[in-house]
Design a protein around this motif. Sequence first.
Motif, PDB file in Angstrom:
ATOM      1  N   HIS A  73      11.043   6.750   4.485  1.00 16.72           N
ATOM      2  CA  HIS A  73      10.033   5.799   4.008  1.00 16.72           C
ATOM      3  C   HIS A  73       9.978   4.576   4.924  1.00 16.72           C
ATOM      4  O   HIS A  73       8.891   4.072   5.244  1.00 16.72           O
ATOM      5  CB  HIS A  73      10.354   5.370   2.578  1.00 16.72           C
ATOM      6  CG  HIS A  73       9.985   6.383   1.537  1.00 16.72           C
ATOM      7  ND1 HIS A  73       8.694   6.834   1.370  1.00 16.72           N
ATOM      8  CD2 HIS A  73      10.740   7.024   0.603  1.00 16.72           C
ATOM      9  CE1 HIS A  73       8.664   7.721   0.376  1.00 16.72           C
ATOM     10  NE2 HIS A  73       9.888   7.846  -0.099  1.00 16.72           N
ATOM     11  N   ALA A  77       6.550   2.961   7.567  1.00 10.83           N
ATOM     12  CA  ALA A  77       5.885   1.652   7.581  1.00 10.83           C
ATOM     13  C   ALA A  77       5.442   1.353   9.010  1.00 10.83           C
ATOM     14  O   ALA A  77       6.244   1.417   9.941  1.00 10.83           O
ATOM     15  CB  ALA A  77       6.835   0.575   7.069  1.00 10.83           C
ATOM     16  N   LYS A  78       4.183   1.011   9.175  1.00  9.70           N
ATOM     17  CA  LYS A  78       3.631   0.835  10.516  1.00  9.70           C
ATOM     18  C   LYS A  78       3.896  -0.550  11.086  1.00  9.70           C
ATOM     19  O   LYS A  78       4.611  -0.720  12.058  1.00  9.70           O
ATOM     20  CB  LYS A  78       2.123   1.118  10.482  1.00  9.70           C
ATOM     21  CG  LYS A  78       1.759   2.509   9.992  1.00  9.70           C
ATOM     22  CD  LYS A  78       2.334   3.595  10.883  1.00  9.70           C
ATOM     23  CE  LYS A  78       1.900   4.979  10.410  1.00  9.70           C
ATOM     24  NZ  LYS A  78       2.491   6.049  11.243  1.00  9.70           N
ATOM     25  N   ASP A  81       0.925  -5.909   9.248  1.00  8.52           N
ATOM     26  CA  ASP A  81      -0.468  -6.057   8.847  1.00  8.52           C
ATOM     27  C   ASP A  81      -1.016  -4.794   8.198  1.00  8.52           C
ATOM     28  O   ASP A  81      -2.221  -4.669   7.995  1.00  8.52           O
ATOM     29  CB  ASP A  81      -1.333  -6.449  10.050  1.00  8.52           C
ATOM     30  CG  ASP A  81      -1.298  -5.399  11.151  1.00  8.52           C
ATOM     31  OD1 ASP A  81      -0.351  -4.586  11.178  1.00  8.52           O
ATOM     32  OD2 ASP A  81      -2.218  -5.405  11.994  1.00  8.52           O
ATOM     33  N   ARG A  82      -0.130  -3.865   7.858  1.00  7.45           N
ATOM     34  CA  ARG A  82      -0.536  -2.615   7.216  1.00  7.45           C
ATOM     35  C   ARG A  82       0.038  -2.533   5.808  1.00  7.45           C
ATOM     36  O   ARG A  82       0.765  -3.425   5.348  1.00  7.45           O
ATOM     37  CB  ARG A  82      -0.071  -1.421   8.059  1.00  7.45           C
ATOM     38  CG  ARG A  82      -0.547  -1.424   9.497  1.00  7.45           C
ATOM     39  CD  ARG A  82      -2.040  -1.157   9.607  1.00  7.45           C
ATOM     40  NE  ARG A  82      -2.369   0.196   9.232  1.00  7.45           N
ATOM     41  CZ  ARG A  82      -2.327   1.243  10.076  1.00  7.45           C
ATOM     42  NH1 ARG A  82      -1.952   1.053  11.342  1.00  7.45           N
ATOM     43  NH2 ARG A  82      -2.664   2.441   9.679  1.00  7.45           N
ATOM     44  N   ASP A  83      -0.268  -1.442   5.116  1.00  5.42           N
ATOM     45  CA  ASP A  83       0.156  -1.240   3.734  1.00  5.42           C
ATOM     46  C   ASP A  83       1.678  -1.344   3.596  1.00  5.42           C
ATOM     47  O   ASP A  83       2.416  -0.624   4.277  1.00  5.42           O
ATOM     48  CB  ASP A  83      -0.316   0.151   3.281  1.00  5.42           C
ATOM     49  CG  ASP A  83      -0.035   0.414   1.814  1.00  5.42           C
ATOM     50  OD1 ASP A  83       0.458  -0.499   1.128  1.00  5.42           O
ATOM     51  OD2 ASP A  83      -0.312   1.539   1.362  1.00  5.42           O
ATOM     52  N   PRO A  84       2.177  -2.225   2.718  1.00  2.00           N
ATOM     53  CA  PRO A  84       3.630  -2.379   2.559  1.00  2.00           C
ATOM     54  C   PRO A  84       4.262  -1.335   1.639  1.00  2.00           C
ATOM     55  O   PRO A  84       5.479  -1.360   1.427  1.00  2.00           O
ATOM     56  CB  PRO A  84       3.753  -3.777   1.943  1.00  2.00           C
ATOM     57  CG  PRO A  84       2.509  -3.936   1.138  1.00  2.00           C
ATOM     58  CD  PRO A  84       1.426  -3.233   1.937  1.00  2.00           C
ATOM     59  N   GLU A  85       3.471  -0.418   1.096  1.00  2.00           N
ATOM     60  CA  GLU A  85       4.006   0.544   0.127  1.00  2.00           C
ATOM     61  C   GLU A  85       5.186   1.354   0.659  1.00  2.00           C
ATOM     62  O   GLU A  85       6.175   1.555  -0.072  1.00  2.00           O
ATOM     63  CB  GLU A  85       2.909   1.486  -0.366  1.00  2.00           C
ATOM     64  CG  GLU A  85       3.384   2.440  -1.463  1.00  2.00           C
ATOM     65  CD  GLU A  85       2.292   3.361  -1.968  1.00  2.00           C
ATOM     66  OE1 GLU A  85       2.494   4.005  -3.001  1.00  2.00           O
ATOM     67  OE2 GLU A  85       1.230   3.446  -1.301  1.00  2.00           O
ATOM     68  N   THR A  88       8.333  -0.726   0.244  1.00  7.90           N
ATOM     69  CA  THR A  88       8.789  -0.860  -1.137  1.00  7.90           C
ATOM     70  C   THR A  88       9.389   0.451  -1.632  1.00  7.90           C
ATOM     71  O   THR A  88      10.359   0.445  -2.408  1.00  7.90           O
ATOM     72  CB  THR A  88       7.639  -1.297  -2.056  1.00  7.90           C
ATOM     73  OG1 THR A  88       6.566  -0.356  -1.987  1.00  7.90           O
ATOM     74  CG2 THR A  88       7.117  -2.665  -1.652  1.00  7.90           C
ATOM     75  N   LYS A  89       8.853   1.574  -1.186  1.00 10.75           N
ATOM     76  CA  LYS A  89       9.431   2.866  -1.544  1.00 10.75           C
ATOM     77  C   LYS A  89      10.800   3.054  -0.902  1.00 10.75           C
ATOM     78  O   LYS A  89      11.697   3.660  -1.504  1.00 10.75           O
ATOM     79  CB  LYS A  89       8.493   4.003  -1.121  1.00 10.75           C
ATOM     80  CG  LYS A  89       7.258   4.150  -1.997  1.00 10.75           C
ATOM     81  CD  LYS A  89       6.424   5.349  -1.586  1.00 10.75           C
ATOM     82  CE  LYS A  89       5.260   5.574  -2.535  1.00 10.75           C
ATOM     83  NZ  LYS A  89       4.444   6.760  -2.136  1.00 10.75           N
ATOM     84  N   MET A 124       5.624  -9.985   6.237  1.00 10.83           N
ATOM     85  CA  MET A 124       4.291  -9.575   5.817  1.00 10.83           C
ATOM     86  C   MET A 124       3.622 -10.653   4.977  1.00 10.83           C
ATOM     87  O   MET A 124       2.449 -10.977   5.177  1.00 10.83           O
ATOM     88  CB  MET A 124       4.381  -8.264   5.023  1.00 10.83           C
ATOM     89  CG  MET A 124       3.036  -7.694   4.568  1.00 10.83           C
ATOM     90  SD  MET A 124       2.509  -8.315   2.936  1.00 10.83           S
ATOM     91  CE  MET A 124       3.787  -7.649   1.892  1.00 10.83           C
TER      92      MET A 124
END
Length: 266
Positions: A73, A77-78, A81-85, A88-89, A124
Motif C-alpha cells: 500500500h 502512493a504516488k 498531490d495525489r490521493d492519500p488513500e 492511510t491503508k 500532503m
Amino acid sequence: MAGNKAVGGTDEQIFLGDTIEKNYDPNVIMKRGEAFFEKEEYAEALVEYNHFLDLHKNHVLAPYAAFRIGEAHFKMAKSIDRDPEPMTKAIAALERMRKDFPGSRYDAQAQQKIQECHEWLAQMHLFVGQFYYRRESYLAAAHRFEQIIKIYPDKPVAPDALYFLAMSYHQLGADDWATDNLTLLAEKYPTSKVAADGRALLATLGAKKSDTLIAKDSSATPFSDTRSYTPSSNSPDLSTIPNAASSFSANALGQSFTACRLGAWC
C-alpha cells in the motif's frame, strides 16, 4: 496474470496452471506475491499476500505477509498531490500487523514505516494548505494548517504550518490570532527556516498595533472612552464566517493560549 516473465530468479512455473497445490501451498503463494512485488505490480501482490493470510494465518511467514501488505500500500502512493488513500491503508495494515503479530521480527520495521506514512500525510496537508493559500482561500488554508499542528506537532512541517496559519489569519484580518501563532512559532521552533520570517511579521504586527493604540490615546478621554466602536467596512465579520477555527493547538505543543473565536473546527 504474469505470463511467461521470470522475475528475480523466481521460477515462472509458479504463475502457470491452476492446480489445487498452487492455490493452497504457502510457499507457492508467497513466491507469487514476492514476484509481483519485485515487478512493482503491487495490486497483484496484495491479492497473493492476503490470500496467504486467509489460508495460513499461523504460518511462520504470516507476519511477513502482513508486513508486505502494508509495504505494498505504501508503494502504491504516488506523491503528496495525489490521493492519500493508499497511505492511510498502509497505516491501517501495519497497525493491524502489529496487533495480530505482537513482538514479531517485523515490528520495528512496521513502526518505522508507520512514521514515514504520517510524515507523508503531514506533507500532503501542508501542500493542500499552501494551495488554498495561493488561491486566497485563507479559511480553507487555515483549516489544513491547524490539522497539521494538532495531529503532527512533532513533524518537520509543523513550523511551516504554524507560519502559514499566522499568515492566513493575517490575511483574514485576525491579527491577534496571527500574533499568537507567530509567538508560538518563535518560542517552539526558534531555529526553523521560517522563524526569521515569522519574527519579521510579528514585529510588523506589533508596530501596527502600537500605532493603533497611540492613535486611540491621542483622542481618548483620560481613564475612559465612552465612544462606541464601529468596525471598518474593510474588516471581515469573522463571527459570520462558517466552519472556522475555535482554538489553537497550543495544548498539543505544550503551550497555553486563549481559544480563538473563529468557529468550531480548530
